[in-house]
Design an enzyme around this catalytic site. Structure first.
Site, PDB file in Angstrom:
ATOM      1  N   GLY A  45       0.803  -1.082  -0.002  1.00 39.44           N
ATOM      2  CA  GLY A  45       0.101  -0.093  -0.102  1.00 39.44           C
ATOM      3  C   GLY A  45       0.938   1.354  -0.119  1.00 39.44           C
ATOM      4  N   GLN A  50       2.933  10.026   1.798  1.00 36.95           N
ATOM      5  CA  GLN A  50       4.392   9.355   1.925  1.00 36.95           C
ATOM      6  C   GLN A  50       5.467   9.950   0.831  1.00 36.95           C
ATOM      7  OE1 GLN A  50       2.419   5.171   2.141  1.00 36.95           O
ATOM      8  NE2 GLN A  50       4.432   4.971   3.505  1.00 36.95           N
ATOM      9  N   CYS A  92       6.385  -0.304   7.415  1.00 36.70           N
ATOM     10  CA  CYS A  92       5.941   0.392   6.782  1.00 36.70           C
ATOM     11  C   CYS A  92       7.090   1.039   5.831  1.00 36.70           C
ATOM     12  CB  CYS A  92       5.365   1.924   7.706  1.00 36.70           C
ATOM     13  SG  CYS A  92       4.963   3.130   6.846  1.00 36.70           S
ATOM     14  N   LEU A  93       6.698   1.424   4.723  1.00 39.18           N
ATOM     15  CA  LEU A  93       7.735   2.007   3.797  1.00 39.18           C
ATOM     16  C   LEU A  93       8.675   3.155   4.291  1.00 39.18           C
ATOM     17  CD1 LEU A  93       6.054   1.183   0.035  1.00 39.18           C
ATOM     18  CD2 LEU A  93       7.982  -0.163   1.316  1.00 39.18           C
ATOM     19  N   HIS A 134      -4.155   0.964   8.113  1.00 39.87           N
ATOM     20  CA  HIS A 134      -2.795   1.523   7.720  1.00 39.87           C
ATOM     21  C   HIS A 134      -2.571   2.794   7.039  1.00 39.87           C
ATOM     22  CE1 HIS A 134       1.879   0.859   7.909  1.00 39.87           C
ATOM     23  NE2 HIS A 134       1.673   1.646   6.782  1.00 39.87           N
ATOM     24  N   GLU A 135      -3.162   2.669   5.744  1.00 36.68           N
ATOM     25  CA  GLU A 135      -3.035   3.730   4.876  1.00 36.68           C
ATOM     26  C   GLU A 135      -4.010   5.204   5.075  1.00 36.68           C
ATOM     27  OE1 GLU A 135      -0.687   3.540   3.088  1.00 36.68           O
ATOM     28  OE2 GLU A 135      -0.654   1.310   3.111  1.00 36.68           O
ATOM     29  N   HIS A 138      -2.182   6.953   7.560  1.00 36.85           N
ATOM     30  CA  HIS A 138      -1.310   8.099   7.057  1.00 36.85           C
ATOM     31  C   HIS A 138      -1.967   9.136   6.638  1.00 36.85           C
ATOM     32  CE1 HIS A 138       2.448   5.756   6.468  1.00 36.85           C
ATOM     33  NE2 HIS A 138       2.078   4.789   6.058  1.00 36.85           N
TER      34      HIS A 138
HETATM   35  O1  GNR Z   1       4.188  -2.945   2.302  1.00 30.92           O
HETATM   36  C1  GNR Z   1       3.634  -2.577   3.590  1.00 30.92           C
HETATM   37  N1  GNR Z   1       3.396  -3.738   4.145  1.00 30.92           N
HETATM   38  C2  GNR Z   1       2.584  -4.009   5.326  1.00 30.92           C
HETATM   39  C3  GNR Z   1       2.451  -4.854   6.222  1.00 30.92           C
HETATM   40  C4  GNR Z   1       1.803  -5.380   7.239  1.00 30.92           C
HETATM   41  C5  GNR Z   1       1.104  -4.112   7.504  1.00 30.92           C
HETATM   42  C6  GNR Z   1       0.799  -2.858   6.872  1.00 30.92           C
HETATM   43  C7  GNR Z   1       1.650  -2.752   5.665  1.00 30.92           C
HETATM   44  S1  GNR Z   1       1.678  -1.402   4.768  1.00 30.92           S
HETATM   45  C8  GNR Z   1       3.177  -1.343   3.930  1.00 30.92           C
HETATM   46  C9  GNR Z   1       3.264  -0.262   2.716  1.00 30.92           C
HETATM   47  C10 GNR Z   1       3.132   1.100   3.755  1.00 30.92           C
HETATM   48  O2  GNR Z   1       3.982   1.652   4.233  1.00 30.92           O
HETATM   49  N2  GNR Z   1       2.147   1.692   3.355  1.00 30.92           N
HETATM   50  O3  GNR Z   1       1.762   2.961   3.995  1.00 30.92           O
HETATM   51 NI    NI Z   2       2.945   2.780   5.757  1.00 30.81          NI
END
Ligand code: GNR
Ligand code: NI
Length: 172
Positions: A45, A50, A92-93, A134-135, A138
């Protein structure tokens, strides 16, 4: 175009994103760039802040492929229903080299707009439900590490500070 992904502790990641008012070609192009950036990373995601754009746009693909497969583009996404509880490891990236378990809802219903401006409803469970939460976090300037207990969060911050110091020393 692949964009640079901002990383912790960049203050841009803490800002709240604004709703998209009109879906223009520029918005569609941004969404395409976000997907390209997500697949390149690779990640499941990506949220616009980001890459330094404070607009409420997210892309998700939990298929595990490195090209468009089950690509979701959600504009102005809102969680309208959530239930259950899950506690899975997240990364998270924008927070490289760190992972931790986070409590989330096990299933969510999300409403938003697709790139054509049509209203969409997504029913998500498991990793897809986690990715939506999660997104959308953000877009509020919230990172998964903000959900950790004070003790774990403190350990994370110390580790991040140490890594930053080591990197700065290596640059000398
Ligand atoms: O790539 C991602 N893997 C992930 C794994 C477990 C829970 C959430 C994520 S999101 C993350 C990509 C990211 O940082 N998206 O904002
Ligand atoms: Ni993230």
């Amino acid at each position: 175009m692949i964009h640079t992904i901002l990383t912790y502790p960049n203050p841009e990641l803490k800002k709240k994103s604004a709703p998209v008012t009109i879906i223009t070609d520029a918005v569609r192009e941004l969404a395409r760039d976000m997907a390209e950036t997500m697949y390149d990373a690779p990640g499941v995601g990506l949220a616009a802040p980001q890459i330094g754009v404070h607009q409420r746009i997210i892309v998700i693909d939990v298929s595990g492929r490195d090209e468009p497969n089950d690509l979701i583009i959600a504009i102005n996404p809102v969680i309208v229903h959530s239930e259950g509880e899950t506690y899975e490891e997240e990364g998270c990236l924008s927070v490289p080299n760190y992972a931790a378990n986070v409590r989330r809802h096990a299933s969510v219903v999300v409403k938003g707009l697709d790139p054509d401006g049509n209203e969409k409803t997504w029913h998500a469970e498991d990793l897809l439900a986690i990715a939506f939460q999660h997104e959308i976090d953000h877009l509020e300037g919230i990172l998964f590490v903000d959900h950790l207990s004070p003790l774990k969060r403190d350990l994370f911050q110390r580790k991040a500070r140490k890594a930053a110091e080591a990197a700065a020393a290596g640059e000398k």
